[in-house]
Design an enzyme around this catalytic site. Sequence first.
Site, mmCIF file in Angstrom:
data_model
loop_
_atom_site.group_PDB
_atom_site.id
_atom_site.type_symbol
_atom_site.label_atom_id
_atom_site.label_comp_id
_atom_site.label_asym_id
_atom_site.label_seq_id
_atom_site.Cartn_x
_atom_site.Cartn_y
_atom_site.Cartn_z
ATOM 1 N N GLN A 168 9.627 -127.775 15.749
ATOM 2 C CA GLN A 168 9.072 -126.690 16.205
ATOM 3 C C GLN A 168 8.775 -126.125 17.750
ATOM 4 O OE1 GLN A 168 8.947 -123.687 14.855
ATOM 5 N NE2 GLN A 168 9.572 -124.793 12.712
ATOM 6 N N LYS B 72 16.754 -124.456 15.413
ATOM 7 C CA LYS B 72 15.603 -123.977 15.593
ATOM 8 C C LYS B 72 15.976 -123.749 16.515
ATOM 9 C CE LYS B 72 12.948 -125.952 11.790
ATOM 10 N NZ LYS B 72 12.430 -125.134 10.876
#
Length: 413
Positions: free
Chosen positions: A212, A235
Amino acid sequence: MSGSPVMTSRTFNIDAIRSIFPSLNHQIHGQSLIYLDNAATAQKPQPVIDCISNYYSAAAANVHRGSHALTTSITNRFETARNTVAQFLGAKNNCIVWTRGATEALNLIAQSYGRQTLKPNDEILISEMEHHANIVPWQLIAEQTGARIVKWPINTVTCTLDMTVYEELLNEHTKIVCINHVSNVTGTRNPIEVIIKKAHAIASIVVIDGAQAVVHEPVDVIALNADFYVFSGHKMFGPTGIGILYGKEELLDTMPPWHGGGNMIKQVTFKETQFAESPAKFEAGTPHVAGALALSEAITWLNTLDRQKAAIHIATLQSQLIEGIKNINNLSIIGLQIGASVIAFTVNNACHSDIAILLDQQGVAVRSGHHCAHPLMDALGITGCVRVSIALYNTSDDIACCITAIQKACELV
């Protein structure tokens, strides 16, 4: 794209950015898509899509095999892509291992480094806010080696980790510390610099889940003195099925292979097998060549942007969302982290999935559930929550639509 704004080096032009993401023009239930589930996976820019298409349509070949022109060309591009990733992390090429994603990278570390180093009564310290991918592999290896899992609890009000507790938990038995750089649920940015330094003081290594983080802040693994750092391509605007394991050279060199097969060997006989050097010894079989090339393309594109302006843009959108929902009756924001790309919340007497479905009906895509973080949900005393996650291609209009949709959903439940 004809007529689209043109991006120059180190710019941040939201119209130019959005123009190269074709999926943002998608319709949901007859409405324009408002995509706010970026912590689960990001949409893909046209250069990444074209890279994948071009590999399969014009130059498909295997790597490190044969001597014909196509395989030579693709092998060079494949290793150039590795170099792009290495530069992105401030690492050396031979410290970058291609994996299927952060999950496989963490399993590789556990099964290779963990299996050969851990002994009975050794301790693996794991934060309570970890994704399951940085918990379950360590539980498996603890069962196999006799090591113990030690929980590092969170502050349930702030959803942060207490460094005083960390120092109390560290001891001569602590061999591995597992920590995410940024929480996938609350957006908490953990002080990995201090965590690494204190772990090294007792000769413990640190495994960092950066899935993240890398899309939102520059990462220099050498400056961090990171032992292991992992992330997934999908991501950060790359394809699914490709990820990265960074490991210190001296650690990778001592680790045995996890998978066996082609390309990870020097010589095979029925008597013994001699393995290749790192990183090849960890890359058995045909790799996800298109994925590696496309991840490199995603990084190259990301590097054209002013990332500081991108971070400011996302923080501004987060502030807009907070202001729009903080006074909604029965809505509670979880562990608010100012400046993060993530906001998680619950609504009293309403199921998180019902809220998400009502948002979807209004064209707003968010995630609901436990977010692969059961221990964190248990610590907070909830079964799940709604998560809004923002990317650099989102706009103020996206957030305004999201606020309206949340308000309406809360009125209906």
